[in-house]
Design an enzyme around this catalytic site. Sequence first.
Site, PDB file in Angstrom:
ATOM      1  N   LYS A 174      31.985  42.720  27.652  1.00  0.00           N
ATOM      2  CA  LYS A 174      32.270  43.727  26.636  1.00  0.00           C
ATOM      3  C   LYS A 174      31.291  44.878  26.848  1.00  0.00           C
ATOM      4  O   LYS A 174      30.127  44.820  26.472  1.00  0.00           O
ATOM      5  CB  LYS A 174      32.089  43.195  25.209  1.00  0.00           C
ATOM      6  CG  LYS A 174      32.589  44.227  24.147  1.00  0.00           C
ATOM      7  CD  LYS A 174      31.854  44.144  22.847  1.00  0.00           C
ATOM      8  CE  LYS A 174      30.553  44.887  22.815  1.00  0.00           C
ATOM      9  NZ  LYS A 174      30.679  46.381  22.951  1.00  0.00           N
ATOM     10  N   GLY A 205      35.528  46.689  23.030  1.00  0.00           N
ATOM     11  CA  GLY A 205      35.383  46.444  21.600  1.00  0.00           C
ATOM     12  C   GLY A 205      34.038  46.931  21.124  1.00  0.00           C
ATOM     13  O   GLY A 205      33.184  47.344  21.915  1.00  0.00           O
ATOM     14  N   ASP A 206      33.834  46.869  19.817  1.00  0.00           N
ATOM     15  CA  ASP A 206      32.527  47.237  19.278  1.00  0.00           C
ATOM     16  C   ASP A 206      31.720  45.981  18.983  1.00  0.00           C
ATOM     17  O   ASP A 206      32.197  44.852  19.123  1.00  0.00           O
ATOM     18  CB  ASP A 206      32.666  48.125  18.042  1.00  0.00           C
ATOM     19  CG  ASP A 206      33.497  47.483  16.932  1.00  0.00           C
ATOM     20  OD1 ASP A 206      33.682  46.243  16.952  1.00  0.00           O
ATOM     21  OD2 ASP A 206      33.958  48.213  16.039  1.00  0.00           O
ATOM     22  N   GLY A 207      30.476  46.174  18.570  1.00  0.00           N
ATOM     23  CA  GLY A 207      29.609  45.041  18.339  1.00  0.00           C
ATOM     24  C   GLY A 207      30.063  44.162  17.199  1.00  0.00           C
ATOM     25  O   GLY A 207      30.011  42.922  17.293  1.00  0.00           O
ATOM     26  N   GLY A 209      33.031  43.699  16.181  1.00  0.00           N
ATOM     27  CA  GLY A 209      34.279  43.026  16.504  1.00  0.00           C
ATOM     28  C   GLY A 209      34.130  42.068  17.667  1.00  0.00           C
ATOM     29  O   GLY A 209      33.707  40.923  17.513  1.00  0.00           O
ATOM     30  N   GLY A 211      32.004  41.929  20.072  1.00  0.00           N
ATOM     31  CA  GLY A 211      30.653  41.443  20.301  1.00  0.00           C
ATOM     32  C   GLY A 211      30.337  40.205  19.482  1.00  0.00           C
ATOM     33  O   GLY A 211      29.822  39.206  19.989  1.00  0.00           O
ATOM     34  N   GLU A 249      17.794  41.416  26.399  1.00  0.00           N
ATOM     35  CA  GLU A 249      16.964  42.495  26.933  1.00  0.00           C
ATOM     36  C   GLU A 249      17.066  43.631  25.936  1.00  0.00           C
ATOM     37  O   GLU A 249      18.105  44.281  25.817  1.00  0.00           O
ATOM     38  CB  GLU A 249      17.447  42.898  28.336  1.00  0.00           C
ATOM     39  CG  GLU A 249      16.402  43.685  29.117  1.00  0.00           C
ATOM     40  CD  GLU A 249      16.409  45.155  28.792  1.00  0.00           C
ATOM     41  OE1 GLU A 249      15.529  45.595  28.020  1.00  0.00           O
ATOM     42  OE2 GLU A 249      17.292  45.862  29.290  1.00  0.00           O
ATOM     43  N   CYS A 282      14.996  51.938  27.727  1.00  0.00           N
ATOM     44  CA  CYS A 282      14.171  50.989  26.974  1.00  0.00           C
ATOM     45  C   CYS A 282      12.780  50.851  27.570  1.00  0.00           C
ATOM     46  O   CYS A 282      11.831  50.502  26.857  1.00  0.00           O
ATOM     47  CB  CYS A 282      14.861  49.631  26.893  1.00  0.00           C
ATOM     48  SG  CYS A 282      15.327  48.961  28.509  1.00  0.00           S
ATOM     49  N   GLU A 382      11.006  52.858  18.287  1.00  0.00           N
ATOM     50  CA  GLU A 382      11.641  53.293  19.527  1.00  0.00           C
ATOM     51  C   GLU A 382      12.545  54.483  19.214  1.00  0.00           C
ATOM     52  O   GLU A 382      13.534  54.352  18.490  1.00  0.00           O
ATOM     53  CB  GLU A 382      12.461  52.165  20.152  1.00  0.00           C
ATOM     54  CG  GLU A 382      13.040  52.537  21.502  1.00  0.00           C
ATOM     55  CD  GLU A 382      13.856  51.437  22.134  1.00  0.00           C
ATOM     56  OE1 GLU A 382      13.821  51.308  23.372  1.00  0.00           O
ATOM     57  OE2 GLU A 382      14.541  50.695  21.400  1.00  0.00           O
TER      58      GLU A 382
END
Length: 482
Positions: A174, A205-207, A209, A211, A249, A282, A382
Site C-alpha cells: 500500500k 488506499g489511505d492509512g 482504510g 493501511g 521506520e 526522516c 520533527e
Amino acid sequence: MIEKRQFYIDGAWVEPVAGTACEVTNPATEEPCATISLGGQADTDAAVAAARRAFPGWMATPPEERIALLEKLLTIYKARWEEMAQAISLEMGAPIDLARKAQTGAGYGHLKDFVRTGKAFAFERPLGDHAPNDRIIYEPIGVAAMITPWNWPMNQITLKFGAAVVAGCTMVLKPSEEAPLNAMLFAEMVHEAGFPPGVFNLVNGDGAGVGTQLSGHPEVDIVSFTGSTRAGVQISKTAADTLKKVHLELGGKGANLIFADADAGAVERGVLDMMQNTGQSCNAPSRMMVERSVYERTVEAAAEIAGRVAVGPPAEAGDHIGPLINARQFDKVQDLIQAGIDEGARLVAGGPGRPEGMNRGYFARPTVFADVAPGMRIEREEIFGPVLSIIPFEDEAEAVRIANDTDYGLTNFVQTADPERANRLARQLRSGMVEMNGHGGGGGRPFGGMKRSGQGREGGVWGVEDFMEVKAVSGWDAAEPS
C-alpha cells in the site's frame, strides 16, 4: 489528467471491488494531476488472499531463481528510469534532477544491493563447532504488508520489496495515496519481469482504510511500515491483536555535532543536507549543534548558505528545492516557523510564508534559526520541512546530553578532525546510525533507529533477516553435504 484506477492483484491489473475515487495533487501547482482509486476491505482481502495462495510455491522457489528475477527487474527498472523520475517529480514535487539522480537512483541501488546480499545469504547455517548436530534454518515469515511513504517512495518500496524477495515472502504493497504513481509504475516493472502471480500485489488506499485493514488482517504475517511515529504507534496497536511482527521506520530529529576542528565544508554540508528534498527526510540533520568557540561564525555561514538555496518548480532542471507535499504539511511547517519566532529563537534566514514571487504551490522558504534552546518546539518536534535549528554547546559532554535528549534516535552526525573523539561519540550517541564527517555509508548498511524512530533495520542482510523466521533443528545429520 492521469487515470490510474486499477489495482495489481494476483498477477493482473483488476478493477477495484469497493474503490472510491481520489485525486492526486501536484504540489507545485495545487492542481489535480491524477485520479486513483482507494481500496476497501474487499480489495484488501483479495490481495492478501492472492499473496497467501502464492506463498507456498514462492517459499519453495530456490533463492537463485528469486534473485534471478530481481536481476531481470533491475534491467527493466534501468530502461524505464526516466518514466520513474517524471512520476516522482510530478506527484511529490521533487526537482527533476533530484528525482532522476537520488530518488530513482535509490531504488536501483537498493535492488542491486539485495542481489548481492541474496547471493551471499546463508539460509542454512551450523550452530557451531560445539554442536555438530544443530542446524539453524532461515525461512520466510509469510505474507508481508508493506506500507510506504511519499517522501522517498522508491527508496522505501525497494528496501522492503528486495528484502522480501530474497527472504521468500509474498507481498501486498500500500503506497502513499499522496504519491502512488511511482508504485504503480513499479508494479508494471514487476509484472514485466515475470514474478509469479500473487507474489507481489498492490492496493492503493489511505492509512485509515487499507493501511488499517492490512495491519489487522489475520492472514498477514508481518507489517513493514515507514512513516510518522504517530501512525507507527497506531499500526502497532492494530497489529497486536493478531501477534504479527511489526517493522517500523519512523521519524527523526537528527543532531549534527560541529566541533571547532571540523573540516571547512562541514557547515555547508550540514545546511544543504538539511534542505535536500525540501527537508522532507526522516534522517535530516535538523539540529545543528555547534561548539561555542565557533558558534557565531557558524551561524553567519549557515545563514549565508541557506540564503543561496534556490526554490523552484520541480519540472525545471537545476540544483534547487521544490514544494512541500501538500497543504497540511505546508501549514505545519509555517506553524512551527512561527513557533520558533514566538519562543525567542533568532531567525537568521528565511521565515514564514512562500519565497518572494511565489503565490501558488506549497513552497516554503529555506529557514535557519539560531539560539535555539532545548525544549523549544522547533528543537523537539520533527518539522519535515526546510527548517534548521542551531544550538550552541560548551563541551563534548553537553553536546552528547543535548543530542540524546530527544524522543527520536534515527541518525546523528559528527564533524571533527579528532578520530578518537569521533569514535567515542559514535558509541555514546543513541541512534541507529551515526555519520562522520560527511561519510554517508555504503550500500547494504542497516537503516533504522532507536526509541520513537522505530524498530528493525532495512537494507542488506539485516533487512532480509527482518522478513524471516529462525528455526533451530536438533539432530541434523552432520554428514549431509551443505
